[in-house]
Design an enzyme around this catalytic site. Structure first.
Site, PDB file in Angstrom:
ATOM      1  N   GLY A   1       0.896  -1.139  -0.112  1.00  0.00           N
ATOM      2  CA  GLY A   1       0.039   0.078   0.025  1.00  0.00           C
ATOM      3  C   GLY A   1       1.029   1.278   0.086  1.00  0.00           C
ATOM      4  O   GLY A   1       2.171   1.133   0.067  1.00  0.00           O
TER       5      GLY A   1
ATOM      6  N   GLY B   1       0.983   5.556   0.853  1.00  0.00           N
ATOM      7  CA  GLY B   1       0.166   6.834   1.802  1.00  0.00           C
ATOM      8  C   GLY B   1       0.967   8.135   1.411  1.00  0.00           C
ATOM      9  O   GLY B   1       1.588   8.121   0.283  1.00  0.00           O
ATOM     10  N   SER B   2       0.549   8.905   2.139  1.00  0.00           N
ATOM     11  CA  SER B   2       1.053  10.649   1.928  1.00  0.00           C
ATOM     12  C   SER B   2       2.801  10.587   2.207  1.00  0.00           C
ATOM     13  O   SER B   2       3.272  11.439   1.306  1.00  0.00           O
ATOM     14  CB  SER B   2       0.469  11.346   2.602  1.00  0.00           C
ATOM     15  OG  SER B   2      -1.079  11.330   2.719  1.00  0.00           O
ATOM     16  N   PHE B   3       3.068   9.674   2.994  1.00  0.00           N
ATOM     17  CA  PHE B   3       4.643   9.893   3.330  1.00  0.00           C
ATOM     18  C   PHE B   3       5.296   8.714   2.952  1.00  0.00           C
ATOM     19  O   PHE B   3       6.515   8.852   3.165  1.00  0.00           O
ATOM     20  CB  PHE B   3       4.896   9.944   4.905  1.00  0.00           C
ATOM     21  CG  PHE B   3       3.826  11.263   5.301  1.00  0.00           C
ATOM     22  CD1 PHE B   3       3.812  12.424   4.754  1.00  0.00           C
ATOM     23  CD2 PHE B   3       3.031  11.172   6.556  1.00  0.00           C
ATOM     24  CE1 PHE B   3       3.007  13.380   5.263  1.00  0.00           C
ATOM     25  CE2 PHE B   3       2.310  12.170   7.122  1.00  0.00           C
ATOM     26  CZ  PHE B   3       2.321  13.396   6.533  1.00  0.00           C
ATOM     27  N   GLY B   4       4.710   7.782   2.360  1.00  0.00           N
ATOM     28  CA  GLY B   4       5.545   6.691   1.628  1.00  0.00           C
ATOM     29  C   GLY B   4       4.783   5.441   1.463  1.00  0.00           C
ATOM     30  O   GLY B   4       3.798   5.526   0.986  1.00  0.00           O
TER      31      GLY B   4
ATOM     32  N   VAL C   1       4.360   0.965   1.614  1.00  0.00           N
ATOM     33  CA  VAL C   1       4.493  -0.302   2.690  1.00  0.00           C
ATOM     34  C   VAL C   1       4.927  -1.550   1.810  1.00  0.00           C
ATOM     35  O   VAL C   1       4.062  -1.812   0.766  1.00  0.00           O
ATOM     36  CB  VAL C   1       3.458  -0.450   3.516  1.00  0.00           C
ATOM     37  CG1 VAL C   1       3.667  -1.510   4.325  1.00  0.00           C
ATOM     38  CG2 VAL C   1       3.201   0.810   4.425  1.00  0.00           C
TER      39      VAL C   1
ATOM     40  N   ASP D   1      -5.656   9.835  13.223  1.00  0.00           N
ATOM     41  CA  ASP D   1      -6.087   9.525  11.920  1.00  0.00           C
ATOM     42  C   ASP D   1      -6.719   7.849  12.054  1.00  0.00           C
ATOM     43  O   ASP D   1      -5.972   6.900  11.297  1.00  0.00           O
ATOM     44  CB  ASP D   1      -4.749   9.201  11.028  1.00  0.00           C
ATOM     45  CG  ASP D   1      -5.062   9.371   9.732  1.00  0.00           C
ATOM     46  OD1 ASP D   1      -6.028   9.410   9.126  1.00  0.00           O
ATOM     47  OD2 ASP D   1      -3.931   8.959   9.118  1.00  0.00           O
TER      48      ASP D   1
END
Length: 611
Positions: A331, A333-336, A338, A447
Site C-alpha cells: 500500500g 500513503g502520503s508519506f511513503g 509499505v 487518523d
C-alpha cells in the site's frame, strides 16, 4: 460565580458520582473537609485562587480515580503529604502556598505525572537523583523555594520534559553536561541560584530550546554560540561576572590563546604528542578492520527495538523486498509506501519506506518512532526495528496477513459477520483506551480510519500508522496542528481549527463504528446537500435501523434478526455518543470498551441460541 467567604460544604461528600469539581477563583475559606474522600469517582479537583487554609489533608490520597489536583494560590501550610507521591496523578499544582519542609521522597516515584508545579512555597532539601523516575513529565516547576544541593545529572533521562524551572532557589555546583539528553526541552530557567562553572557546550544540541535564563549565578567561561544559543539575548546571562562571549550579550570578549605558556605546559605537550600519535594509529587500524567486517552493510543503521534489538540492514531490506518491487507493494500513503519483505531468518515483515523528498515524511518518521518505541499492547502494530540514514528511512513492522479492515469491509469475496465486526471494534477501542489513558505520555492518534486498522491471521485488529499522532504536552487536554487527517473521519474542531484532543479520536472512532455496520463510507456519494453518515444514522435510529444496516448482514439469513436489531440499535447509539458536536459531551474510550463488551456478550448468547 463569586462566593462570599464561605467554607467548602461538609455535605459535598454526598456527591459520590461527581467526576469534575472546579471551585476556582471564589472566596472560599477554611479547611478542605475530610469527607471529600467519599468522592470515589472524582477525576479532576481544582480549588485554586481561594483563601483555603490548614494542611493538605491525606484524605485526598484516597481518591483513586483522581488524575488532576490543583490547589494553587491558597494559604495552605505544613508539609506536602507523602501519600500524594503514591497516587496516579497526571497533574499536580500546589504553587503559591506556604508549604514547608522537604519534598517527600515518594514524590520522585510519580511515574504517571505530566505536570508538577510546586513553585512559590518554602520547600527545602535537595532534588533527588531519583527525579529520573518521572519518565512522563512534561512540565516541572520547583522555582521560588529554598531547595539546595546540585542539579542531579540523572535529570538528563527526562526525554519528554519540555519546561523546567528551578529559579530562585539555593542550588550550587555546575550545570551538568548530561542535560543535553533532555531532547524535548523548550524552556530552562536556572536563574537566581548559586550555580558555578561553565555553561555546557553540549546544550547546543537541544534543537527545541527556545528560552534559557541563567542570570544571577556564578557562571564563568565562554557562552556557547551554536544553535539554539544564537537566538538568546543578554537577559539570559546577566549578572554572571565571569562569563565571556559576543559583545551583544553584554559580556567581556573571550581571550583567544595565551602568549605566555609556561615551560611546564610546553614539556607536558611535548610528552603527550608521541602518546597521542600511538593512540591515533591504533584507532586507525581498528577503524579499517571494522570497515572490512562491515563491507556488506554500506548503510548506517539506526535501530529501534526495546525487546530484543534486531540488526536489519538496508541490504537485508533490499533483498527481502526484491528491490522494493511493486509486486511486494502492500500500500501507499502520503508519506511513503509499505512493502512485504522476507528477512534472512525467513521472517515475513512489513517495511514502511518514507519519502525522503518530503519534509513532512521526515517528521512523520520521527513521530512514529517517538510514539511507538515505548508502547506495548496487543492491539497496536508492533515495530520490530528501523533502518535510517540521510538517504533512507524505514520502519520494520510485524506483517498482518489479513490486510486492512477497509479491504475486508468492502470486499466482494468475503463478508465479516456481526460478531467479527464487533470483535474488531472492541479491539480498536481497547487500543485507543490504552493510548489515551494507559501510557506514561498520552497519545492522540489523529487518523482513525479502516485502512489504518490491520488484521492478523486470527482476525485480531491492530491499530497502525502513527505518522500524524500527537503526544499531549504541557499537561493540557488538547493541542493544535496544521496536519489534517482524512475528511469524513475528522472531528469538527479538528477540521476547522486544528484542535487535537482525545475527544477527536473518539469522534473518528464513532464514524468508523457506524461505517462498520452500515458499510457506507462517510465520503460516499449518497451523502450530499448537508446529509452525512452521522445524520443518516441519527435519523434512522432506533426505528428504521434495518434500512441502514449492511445488507450483507441481513442476507446471512439469521432467523433471530428481530432479537438482534435492538443491540445493533445500541451500537449506533453508542457511535452517536462518540460523535456529538461538543467535544466535552463525547463519551470516553474507557466507557466505549465497557459498553461494547456488554453488547457483544448479549449478542453471543442470542447467536449461540440460533445455532
Amino acid at each position: 460565580m463569586l462566593l462570599s467567604s464561605l467554607p467548602i460544604p461538609y455535605l459535598i461528600g454526598n456527591l459520590k458520582n461527581l467526576i469534575n469539581l472546579a471551585l476556582d477563583g471564589n472566596n472560599l475559606t477554611g479547611l478542605i473537609p475530610n469527607r471529600v474522600n467519599k468522592l470515589h469517582s472524582l477525576q479532576h479537583l481544582s480549588l485554586s485562587n481561594n483563601r483555603l487554609q490548614g494542611s493538605i489533608i491525606n484524605d485526598l490520597c484516597q481518591l483513586e480515580s483522581l488524575s488532576e489536583l490543583n490547589l494553587a494560590n491558597n494559604m495552605f501550610t505544613g508539609a506536602v503529604p507523602e501519600c500524594l507521591g503514591k497516587t496516579s496523578l497526571h497533574q499536580l499544582n500546589l504553587s503559591f502556598n506556604q508549604l514547608g519542609s522537604h519534598l517527600p521522597p515518594s514524590f520522585w516515584s510519580l511515574k504517571n505525572i505530566l505536570v508538577l508545579d510546586i513553585s512559590s512555597n518554602t520547600l527545602s532539601g535537595i532534588i533527588s537523583p531519583e527525579v529520573s523516575n518521572l519518565r512522563a513529565i512534561i512540565l516541572l516547576n520547583l522555582s521560588r523555594n529554598q531547595i539546595s544541593g546540585s542539579i542531579p545529572t540523572t535529570m538528563a533521562t527526562l526525554i519528554t520534559l519540555q519546561k523546567l524551572s528551578l529559579a530562585h532557589n539555593k542550588l550550587q555546583g555546575p550545570i551538568p553536561e548530561s542535560l543535553s539528553g533532555m531532547i524535548s526541552i523548550e524552556l530552562i530557567d536556572f536563574s537566581h541560584n548559586h550555580l558555578s562553572g561553565a555553561i555546557p557546550k553540549s546544550l547546543e544540541s537541544l534543537l527545541y530550546l527556545k528560552s534559557i535564563d541563567l542570570s544571577y549565578n556564578l557562571l564563568d567561561g565562554e557562552i556557547p554560540n551554536g544553535d539554539p544559543f544564537q537566538n538568546f539575548t543578554a537577559q539570559s546571562f546577566m549578572m554572571n561576572k565571569d562569563l565571556c562571549g559576543k559583545s551583544q550579550l553584554q559580556v567581556r570578549p573571550c581571550r583567544r590563546g595565551n602568549k605566555h605558556i609556561s615551560n611546564k605546559v610546553m614539556l607536558a605537550i611535548k610528552c603527550s604528542v608521541p602518546i597521542m600519535v600511538v593512540i591515533l594509529v591504533f584507532i586507525g587500524i581498528v577503524f579499517l578492520k571494522h570497515n572490512r567486517d562491515d563491507a556488506n552493510y554500506p548503510t548506517n543503521r539506526d535501530l529501534t527495538n526495546l525487546d530484543a534489538p534486531t540488526r536489519i540492514s538496508y541490504y537485508d531490506l533490499l533483498q527481502g523486498t526484491n528491490g522494493f518491487d511493486e509486486g511486494n507493494l502492500l500500500g501507499s500513503g502520503s508519506f511513503g509506501s509499505v512493502y512485504k519483505a522476507i528477512l534472512p531468518n525467513e521472517k515475513i515483515v512489513a517495511v514502511k519506506v518514507f519519502n525522503i523528498d518530503m519534509e513532512e515524511a521526515f517528521r512523520s518518521f520521527d513521530v512514529e518512532c517517538a510514539a511507538m518505541c515505548n508502547l506495548r499492547h496487543r492491539n497496536l502494530i508492533k515495530i520490530i526495528s528501523s533502518c535510517s540514514n540521510d538517504d533512507f528511512k524505514s520502519l520494520i513492522m510485524e506483517f498482518m496477513s489479513n490486510g486492512s479492515l477497509d479491504r475486508w469491509l468492502y470486499s466482494h469475496n468475503y463478508c465479516l459477520d456481526i460478531l467479527q465486526r464487533l470483535n474488531i471494534m472492541v479491539d480498536l477501542a481497547a487500543a485507543l483506551e490504552y493510548l489515551h489513558h494507559g501510557t506514561l505520555t498520552p497519545i492522540v492518534h489523529c487518523d482513525i480510519k479502516p485502512s489504518n486498522v490491520l488484521l492478523d491471521e486470527d482476525m485480531v485488529a491492530h491499530l497502525s500508522d502513527f505518522g500524524i499522532a500527537k503526544l499531549l504536552s504541557e499537561g493540557l487536554l488538547e493541542t493544535h496542528t496544521k496536519t489534517l487527517a482524512i475528511v469524513g473521519y475528522m472531528a469538527p474542531e479538528y477540521g476547522s481549527k486544528g484542535v487535537i484532543s482525545f475527544k477527536g479520536d473518539v469522534y473518528s472512532y464513532g464514524i468508523v463504528l457506524m461505517e462498520m455496520f452500515t458499510r457506507k463510507k462517510p465520503t460516499d456519494e449518497m451523502f450530499v446537500e448537508g446529509l452525512g453518515l452521522k445524520d443518516w444514522v441519527s435519523k434512522s435510529t432506533p426505528h428504521s435501523i434495518i434500512n441502514i444496516l449492511d445488507v450483507n448482514l441481513l442476507h446471512q439469513g439469521n432467523p433471530n434478526i428481530s432479537n438482534i436489531l435492538p443491540h445493533i440499535s445500541s451500537i449506533f447509539n453508542l457511535a452517536l455518543s462518540c460523535c456529538t458536536e461538543s467535544p466535552e459531551a463525547r463519551i470516553m474510550m474507557t466507557d466505549v470498551v465497557v459498553s461494547l463488551k456488554k453488547i457483544r456478550s448479549y449478542l453471543r448468547k442470542i447467536l449461540e441460541t440460533c445455532h
